[in-house]
Design an enzyme around this catalytic site. Structure first.
Site, PDB file in Angstrom:
ATOM      1  CG  ASP A   1      -1.869  -1.176   1.230  1.00 28.02           C
ATOM      2  OD1 ASP A   1      -2.231  -1.647   0.144  1.00 28.02           O
ATOM      3  OD2 ASP A   1      -2.229  -1.630   2.333  1.00 28.02           O
TER       4      ASP A   1
ATOM      5  N   GLY B   1      -4.507  -4.258  -3.805  1.00 28.45           N
ATOM      6  CA  GLY B   1      -5.484  -3.185  -4.001  1.00 28.45           C
ATOM      7  C   GLY B   1      -4.691  -1.963  -4.409  1.00 28.45           C
ATOM      8  CG  HIS B   2      -1.942  -2.112  -6.977  1.00 26.53           C
ATOM      9  ND1 HIS B   2      -1.076  -2.708  -7.848  1.00 26.53           N
ATOM     10  CD2 HIS B   2      -1.655  -2.630  -5.758  1.00 26.53           C
ATOM     11  CE1 HIS B   2      -0.294  -3.550  -7.183  1.00 26.53           C
ATOM     12  NE2 HIS B   2      -0.649  -3.524  -5.912  1.00 26.53           N
TER      13      HIS B   2
ATOM     14  CE  LYS C   1       2.378  -2.520  -4.355  1.00 30.09           C
ATOM     15  NZ  LYS C   1       2.098  -2.120  -2.963  1.00 30.09           N
TER      16      LYS C   1
ATOM     17  CD  GLN D   1       0.552  -8.933  -2.603  1.00 30.72           C
ATOM     18  OE1 GLN D   1       1.172  -9.623  -3.385  1.00 30.72           O
ATOM     19  NE2 GLN D   1      -0.685  -8.529  -2.858  1.00 30.72           N
TER      20      GLN D   1
HETATM   21  P1  GDP Z   1      -0.700   0.372  -3.535  1.00 31.63           P
HETATM   22  O1  GDP Z   1      -1.327  -0.886  -3.048  1.00 31.63           O
HETATM   23  O2  GDP Z   1       0.782   0.398  -3.310  1.00 31.63           O
HETATM   24  O3  GDP Z   1      -1.059   0.703  -4.960  1.00 31.63           O
HETATM   25  O4  GDP Z   1      -1.281   1.543  -2.607  1.00 31.63           O
HETATM   26  P2  GDP Z   1      -2.819   1.735  -2.206  1.00 31.63           P
HETATM   27  O5  GDP Z   1      -3.555   2.197  -3.377  1.00 31.63           O
HETATM   28  O6  GDP Z   1      -3.317   0.542  -1.477  1.00 31.63           O
HETATM   29  O7  GDP Z   1      -2.680   2.868  -1.105  1.00 31.63           O
HETATM   30  C1  GDP Z   1      -2.109   4.109  -1.394  1.00 31.63           C
HETATM   31  C2  GDP Z   1      -3.124   5.200  -1.075  1.00 31.63           C
HETATM   32  O8  GDP Z   1      -2.475   6.444  -1.026  1.00 31.63           O
HETATM   33  C3  GDP Z   1      -4.212   5.328  -2.120  1.00 31.63           C
HETATM   34  O9  GDP Z   1      -5.395   5.731  -1.500  1.00 31.63           O
HETATM   35  C4  GDP Z   1      -3.669   6.443  -3.023  1.00 31.63           C
HETATM   36  O10 GDP Z   1      -4.705   7.126  -3.723  1.00 31.63           O
HETATM   37  C5  GDP Z   1      -3.028   7.322  -2.023  1.00 31.63           C
HETATM   38  N1  GDP Z   1      -1.877   8.121  -2.472  1.00 31.63           N
HETATM   39  C6  GDP Z   1      -0.880   7.766  -3.326  1.00 31.63           C
HETATM   40  N2  GDP Z   1       0.057   8.722  -3.378  1.00 31.63           N
HETATM   41  C7  GDP Z   1      -0.350   9.695  -2.540  1.00 31.63           C
HETATM   42  C8  GDP Z   1       0.220  10.943  -2.111  1.00 31.63           C
HETATM   43  O11 GDP Z   1       1.305  11.337  -2.498  1.00 31.63           O
HETATM   44  N3  GDP Z   1      -0.494  11.664  -1.206  1.00 31.63           N
HETATM   45  C9  GDP Z   1      -1.700  11.249  -0.719  1.00 31.63           C
HETATM   46  N4  GDP Z   1      -2.312  12.029   0.154  1.00 31.63           N
HETATM   47  N5  GDP Z   1      -2.252  10.088  -1.094  1.00 31.63           N
HETATM   48  C10 GDP Z   1      -1.575   9.324  -1.961  1.00 31.63           C
HETATM   49  P1  IMO Z   2      -0.933  -4.160  -2.250  1.00 33.35           P
HETATM   50  O1  IMO Z   2      -0.498  -4.751  -3.563  1.00 33.35           O
HETATM   51  C1  IMO Z   2      -0.882  -4.547   2.079  1.00 33.35           C
HETATM   52  C2  IMO Z   2      -1.088  -8.596   3.725  1.00 33.35           C
HETATM   53  C3  IMO Z   2      -2.345  -9.016   4.459  1.00 33.35           C
HETATM   54  C4  IMO Z   2      -1.742  -9.976   5.472  1.00 33.35           C
HETATM   55  C5  IMO Z   2      -0.652 -10.679   4.662  1.00 33.35           C
HETATM   56  C6  IMO Z   2      -1.083 -12.014   4.062  1.00 33.35           C
HETATM   57  O2  IMO Z   2      -2.205  -3.420  -2.299  1.00 33.35           O
HETATM   58  O3  IMO Z   2       0.179  -3.402  -1.630  1.00 33.35           O
HETATM   59  P2  IMO Z   2      -2.660 -12.647   1.999  1.00 33.35           P
HETATM   60  O4  IMO Z   2      -4.102 -12.358   1.748  1.00 33.35           O
HETATM   61  O5  IMO Z   2      -1.733 -12.110   0.964  1.00 33.35           O
HETATM   62  O6  IMO Z   2      -2.380 -14.091   2.292  1.00 33.35           O
HETATM   63  O7  IMO Z   2      -2.331 -11.870   3.379  1.00 33.35           O
HETATM   64  O8  IMO Z   2      -0.313  -9.788   3.612  1.00 33.35           O
HETATM   65  N1  IMO Z   2      -1.321  -8.093   2.346  1.00 33.35           N
HETATM   66  C7  IMO Z   2      -1.198  -6.802   1.997  1.00 33.35           C
HETATM   67  N2  IMO Z   2      -0.948  -5.712   2.753  1.00 33.35           N
HETATM   68  N3  IMO Z   2      -1.017  -4.434   0.751  1.00 33.35           N
HETATM   69  C8  IMO Z   2      -1.229  -5.519  -0.016  1.00 33.35           C
HETATM   70  O9  IMO Z   2      -1.240  -5.469  -1.370  1.00 33.35           O
HETATM   71  C9  IMO Z   2      -1.387  -6.775   0.605  1.00 33.35           C
HETATM   72  N4  IMO Z   2      -1.631  -8.026   0.164  1.00 33.35           N
HETATM   73  C10 IMO Z   2      -1.574  -8.819   1.236  1.00 33.35           C
HETATM   74  O10 IMO Z   2      -2.964  -7.918   5.081  1.00 33.35           O
HETATM   75  O11 IMO Z   2      -1.112  -9.259   6.488  1.00 33.35           O
HETATM   76 MG    MG Z   3      -2.857  -1.514  -1.791  1.00 29.50          MG
END
Ligand code: GDP
Ligand code: IMO
Ligand code: MG
Length: 427
Positions: free
Chosen positions: A13, A40-41, A16, A223
């Protein structure tokens, strides 16, 4: 650079999705190589927000071919839910292809994920319940079904029926749970197989040909490095290899195929699910970071645990990924605080540790050693240039570089594509 791996430096999270979408405007191909719909991207375009799970984050760019590689565990029903939602919004999904070697996730994997977690009680991992662990278990046990199996209806039906019988024995005998409905799963899977057929490819050849002909290829990690099955905080990890090396096996390319590695790194640290977290802030500061950063899971909606930047983690992550640059994300979120802390080492039994320990008992006994810097206390979401950032924000970025030993090439100051400062071109 014509090939670039984008990996998470921390526990996932990190942002990416945003960076892949941003860089994909120049990409010919975006490739996922591991994980599944546990990812969850988030991609934000104007006032629209999309959470992508199985589908590569290049999909918003019309010219990009999106590949779901052989190392991904593929939930066909989930995939069609995602494509339907995107198509409804006018986003074309016809350039998404799936490896014939990818393993399949079935409803019984999700059910078993839930039951294994419940059986662990207090010691549960906190998985996403997307069936990831059980699907990789089948792959390693050499009993999984692959996408290519879908191409022969009679054989697919037979293999799947045998697997369901097997899983029903586990459900009944081990968990005392009711069996899953064999005919329903087979019927749904056959339907998915028919719909998936035009997208099934030997994607390794596609990726290889793209690289050989000089096309620009992005490898999209899911991840984060600390969730790697070998190098993460085992057993509180996922069941795949989210590090750059994961693309060799997960996309079917040679080790030399990846020219650069960008580590997507939050300006602080978050973790969702259980496991150690040395810089965690179980207090008002942690809460404030969660609210300002909207730190709730894009897949499960769970509140993310928040803490200060952990330089031991990011330095370790840079080493195991061969990271050549960082993208420092969500810097804007820290604009609330008078002072900011960055962890540069751990104190353990009177000594200083600078490498992340293997034993979780050791990690649990570590306390963070902090560098304290002044905050900037203002809104930086409008800055588009590194020099436009306040002195304290630039000082923070430089401290991250010093602690990790890796240059910060991108700074992100908001979720939107536009809210991105490029200090050095990465792709
Ligand atoms: P990922 O799994 O690595 O793609 O990250 P996620 O989407 O799960 O979580 C990143 C969160 O931060 C999302 O809600 C993005 O919209 C948000 N985000 C990304 N870059 C920035 C930033 O520079 N500032 C803020 N405030 N939010 C950001
Ligand atoms: P993105 O790509 C954050 C965590 C789960 C749990 C562990 C194992 O959005 O960054 P799983 O369901 O993979 O067997 O769970 O890994 N986890 C993540 N945490 N971002 C993710 O993906 C994750 N995918 C799995 O919360 O701790
Ligand atoms: Mg994510």
């Amino acid at each position: 650079m014509s090939t670039l791996a984008v990996v998470g430096s921390q526990w996932g999270d990190e942002g990416k999705g945003k960076i892949i979408d941003y860089l994909a405007k120049k990409a010919d191909m975006v490739v996922r190589g591991q994980g599944g719909s546990n990812a969850g991207h988030t991609v934000v375009i104007g006032n629209r927000k999309y959470a992508l799970h199985l589908i590569p984050s290049g999909v918003m760019n019309e010219q990009t071919v999106n590949i779901i590689g052989n190392g991904v565990v593929f939930d066909a029903e989930g995939f069609f839910d995602e494509t339907a939602a995107l198509e409804k919004d006018g986003i074309k999904t016809d350039r998404i292809f799936v490896s014939d070697r990818a393993h399949l996730v079935f409803p019984y994997h999700k059910l078993l994920d839930e039951l294994y977690e419940k059986a662990l009680g207090e010691k549960d991992i906190g998985t996403t319940r997307k069936g990831i662990g059980p699907a990789y278990m089948d792959k390693i046990a050499r009993s999984g079904l692959r996408v290519c199996d879908m191409l022969d209806e009679a054989a697919f039906r037979e293999k799947l029926a045998a697997q369901i019988d097997d899983k029903n024995r586990i459900l009944e005998k081990l968990f005392g749970a009711p069996p899953v409905n064999k005919e329903e799963i087979i019927a749904n899977s056959l339907d998915c197989a028919k719909r998936l057929r035009p997208r099934i490819r030997d994607t390794g050849v596609m990726v290889h040909d793209a690289i050989r002909s000089g096309k620009k290829v992005l490898f999209e990690g899911a991840q984060g490095s600390m969730l790697d099955i070998d190098l993460g905080t085992y057993p509180y990890v996922t069941s795949s290899h989210p590090i750059s090396g994961g693309f060799t096996t997960g996309a079917g390319v040679g080790a030399g195929a990846i020219q650069d590695v960008i580590g997507i790194t939050k300006a602080y640290t978050t973790r969702v699910g259980k496991g150690p977290f040395v810089t965690e802030l179980d207090n008002e500061i942690g809460k404030c970071i969660r609210e300002r950063g909207l730190e709730y899971g894009a897949t499960t909606g769970r509140p993310r645990r928040c803490g200060w930047f952990d330089g031991v983690v990011v330095r370790y992550s840079a080493r195991i990924n061969g990271t050549t640059g960082l993208a420092l994300m969500l810097l804007d979120v820290l604009g609330e605080f008078d002072e900011l802390k960055l962890c540069h080492g751990y104190a353990y039994k009177g000594e200083t540790i600078s490498e992340f320990p293997a034993s979780l008992d050791t990690v649990a006994a570590c306390t963070p050693l902090y560098l304290t810097l002044p905050g900037w206390k203002c809104d930086i979401t409008g800055c588009r240039d590194f020099d436009a950032l306040p002195d304290a924000a630039r000082g923070y970025v430089k401290a991250v570089e010093e602690i990790t030993g890796v240059p910060v090439k991108i700074v992100s100051v908001g979720p939107d594509r536009e809210q991105t400062i490029i200090r050095e071109a990465v792709f």
